[in-house]
Structure formats: C-alpha cells, structure tokens
Design a protein around this motif. Sequence first.
Motif: not given
Length: 193
Positions: A27-29, A44-49, A52-56
């Motif tokens: 899980e990401y916080g 609330p939407e994910p903002m972690y992108f 790079y698809p392989e780096v959050d």
Amino acid sequence: MNKKPTKKQFEEECKKILLGNTIRGIEYGELKCNYDESGNVIEPEPMYFTMYPEVDTLDYSLYIRTDNGFIMITWDNTFVSYGLTTSVLQNNDTITDYEQKWDVTNDEKWGYLIGDCINDFKIQWYGKCPQSFLITTQQQHQIIVSASSLDQNTNEVSVLDNNLLVSTNLKLAEDIGLITKHVEKPWYKRLFV
C-alpha cells in the motif's frame, strides 16, 4: 530513550523488522492535501505516478503487508531530516486522518512479489543519513526505497527530501541515482562528481 542509534544499531533494527517476512500486499500512503470548506477530501486520486512507469513518488509512506501486520517505511529525522525509517504496525494502526491509502498489490510492478519472502536488506547512507533502502527477496527481486524526490521537468533526483521514490527495477534505480551499483560505496560521489 532519546539517544540516537549508531548506523549499525539502526541497520540491525531495520533487519529485525524486515527479514523473514513474506510480502502479502503493498500500500502507498499519500498525504491528503485537497479539502473542501467542511474538511472533506476533494477528489482523492492517486498522485504517485512519475514519468517512469517503474518509479513511484510518495509524499509519505510505503506499507508492506505481512502475516505479522504492516511494515511502514517513511522519512523521519532519526539521524537528520529526511532519512528513512521502518516500523511495525498492527493492521488497524494503518488508518490515519492525514493519509490517503492506495492498495497497489495487484499492480504490475508489485504482483510478482506477493508471496515472496524478504531475506536481505542494505542501507545506502548519505553522510549520516539513511538515504536509500535496498530490500531483496528470496527470489532475488528488489524493492528500492529512497528519501528523494524526482523533478518531473528536469529528470533530476533530489536527495534528503520529505518524499519517497519507490521502484522494483534495480537498473533503473541505479540509472536515475536512487542507489549505486555497489551498495557499500558512498553513492553521493556518483551523484555529485
């Protein structure tokens, strides 16, 4: 006890928390930052992108769900501001008022790690600060967590930040400067030479 641990004590404590645990979920916080006048979170939407698809990028924490609860990795000031730390949480301790949680267990970058056991752990130090964690599983997969941020415009990594960069791609993590190829060597020489 307010005394700071030595580097060796800190690494041993992290190893006690991580080693031998089977990964059951991720899980990401992210910090909640958009509120309406009533204090409710707006969209609330994910903002972690990142680019790079392989780096959050996470502004707060990574949670590894295990059979013994959650292991939380976040930035703190154990040594100096913004190094990494780990702690063990019970399942109900993961709900906070200030975080939005995203279960990414089934994402492509995490799915193949589910059921794998953590069997190695190393820290890359930036001076006196635990800058990056390299977690290795029994199947020789890696999880890289760095107290860093990534400038989306310049592609530059800034270290010692109140943010986490997370990847499961060792080569990419090396290429962009999250870790060096030889964990024992000081990685800041690579970044600033």
